[in-house]
Scaffold this motif. Structure first.
Motif, short mmCIF file in Angstrom:
data_model
loop_
_atom_site.label_atom_id
_atom_site.label_comp_id
_atom_site.label_asym_id
_atom_site.label_seq_id
_atom_site.Cartn_x
_atom_site.Cartn_y
_atom_site.Cartn_z
N LEU A 111 -8.98 9.01 -7.32
CA LEU A 111 -8.88 8.59 -6.65
C LEU A 111 -7.43 9.56 -5.60
O LEU A 111 -6.98 10.40 -6.39
N ARG A 112 -7.98 9.66 -4.59
CA ARG A 112 -6.79 10.55 -3.77
C ARG A 112 -5.71 9.77 -3.37
O ARG A 112 -5.56 9.48 -3.62
N GLN A 113 -4.78 10.81 -3.02
CA GLN A 113 -3.28 10.00 -2.56
C GLN A 113 -3.45 9.13 -1.48
O GLN A 113 -3.06 8.17 -2.15
N HIS A 114 -4.42 8.57 -0.09
CA HIS A 114 -4.76 7.94 0.89
C HIS A 114 -4.24 6.82 0.01
O HIS A 114 -4.44 5.65 0.49
N VAL A 115 -6.36 7.18 -0.80
CA VAL A 115 -5.61 5.76 -1.34
C VAL A 115 -4.73 5.19 -2.71
O VAL A 115 -4.83 3.90 -2.64
N LEU A 116 -4.34 6.00 -3.22
CA LEU A 116 -3.37 5.46 -4.56
C LEU A 116 -1.50 5.26 -3.62
O LEU A 116 -1.20 4.20 -4.35
N ASP A 117 -1.62 5.98 -2.08
CA ASP A 117 -0.95 5.33 -1.60
C ASP A 117 -1.10 3.68 -0.66
O ASP A 117 0.47 3.59 0.07
N ALA A 118 -1.90 2.86 -1.19
CA ALA A 118 -2.59 2.13 -0.01
C ALA A 118 -2.45 0.87 -0.57
O ALA A 118 -2.36 -0.46 -0.20
N LEU A 119 -2.47 0.48 -1.68
CA LEU A 119 -1.71 -0.14 -2.63
C LEU A 119 0.17 -0.45 -2.81
O LEU A 119 0.66 0.28 -2.85
#
Length: 333
Positions: A93-101
């Motif tokens: 999972l890329r960083q922008h996905v990790l930051d999405a929740l």
């Protein structure tokens, strides 16, 4: 109630999914992220992942999108999830996905981090001869299995554990640890602890080539290798043997192929106090009796208990040896 997006793929992740889904007092699984159906078996028919099958049985919505797609973050937001939970998902999972929740993502890993970060922690722990392993719940970050730890539990590695047997126990134990850690996190009763800095063994994926058994090692090392590679990718060796004629009507001098693959499903170091066990077997040399099949290692023999010959079904090693009519020159390498 904590709204959870669950991400996982193999059977190993199913106990955690079921545990969270059944705890409706604390969790709501708003969606399940898994890989798309993939071709499996000889017919190469599309089959859903074990996690997808469990999710559908539980009546949970399934997402099979690629996290690398630009629309994926919007799809995440639409679920209403507060936190993402990963158990053997198989995608980075890329960083922008990790930051999405809002509460980020947590992962259940099958080792005592920081030991054995990587793809095959259970297999590598057995292969290395570790006596203890465990499970870790930690917060996902960009580094591989490097995020701060929320909770850990330990488990003994038994003398004859295969990686499949150990992983099954860890998956069950880890599901309880995961649920407890998530509940405590939601209630503010737990704080993440950074992992220690330093150089630690990485659990590289075990390939089919890695699983070729090395009989020129001591018996304890051969035993660990076979158990680490069972059931996947599966320990194997090349069998070199001539077939012995069963009766006078058999074709004299008929030979088996020069080398065929023999999959070793179960084996144990031979009991050296047993007078039947042959002494001084060269590495790879096979000795067969009515009830036993022994193979030499650098030290004492290994007893084969279950095998799968190339192109045939799994069977007891003694049954295979009788049917194969091996002569005294037979060996494995």
């Amino acid at each position: 109630m904590l709204k959870v997006l669950f991400a996982g793929t193999p059977e190993t992740a199913v106990p955690s999914l079921r545990k969270l889904a059944h705890d409706t007092d604390h969790f709501e699984i708003v969606a399940v992220l898994t890989r798309p159906d993939a071709p499996t078996g000889r017919g190469r028919k599309l089959q859903p992942s074990a996690v997808k099958q469990a999710a559908l049985e539980l009546g949970l919505p399934v997402i099979e999108s690629d996290p690398k797609e630009e629309t994926f973050v919007d799809e995440l937001a639409a679920t209403g999830a507060q936190i993402g939970v990963v158990v053997a998902y198989g995608n980075i999972l890329r960083q922008h996905v990790l930051d999405a929740l809002p509460m980020g993502w947590v992962n259940l890993h099958f080792s005592l981090l920081p030991e054995w970060r990587g793809a095959a922690p259970v297999q590598r722990a057995i292969w290395a001869g570790d006596s203890v392993t465990g499970t870790t719940v930690f917060q996902l970050t960009r580094g591989m299995d490097e995020g701060p730890v929320l909770a850990q539990s330990t488990m003994e590695i038994r003398a004859h554990d295969t990686s499949g047997e150990l992983l099954e126990r860890l998956a069950q134990d880890g599901s309880h640890l995961l649920a407890a850690a998530l509940e405590a996190l939601a209630e503010g009763r737990i704080s993440p602890v950074p992992q220690p800095q330093g150089s630690f063994e990485v659990a590289r994926k075990i390939t089919t080539e890695d699983a070729a058994v090395r009989f020129k090692a001591p018996v304890f090392a051969v035993d660990r290798q076979i158990r680490a590679c069972t059931p996947a990718p599966g320990a194997w060796a090349h069998l070199h043997a001539n077939a012995v004629a069963e009766d006078a009507d058999a074709v004299e001098g008929k030979e088996a192929p020069a080398a065929t693959v023999l999959h070793i499903l179960k084996a144990v170091p031979a009991d050296t106090e047993d007078m039947q066990v042959p002494d001084d077997l060269e590495p790879g040399k096979l000795v067969v009796t009515k009830k036993h099949v022994w193979v030499g290692t650098l030290t004492s023999p290994l007893e084969l208990l279950a095998v799968k010959p190339q192109g045939k079904k799994a069977m007891a090693a003694a049954d295979w040896a009788r049917g194969a009519h091996l002569d005294e020159t037979a060996y494995l390498d």
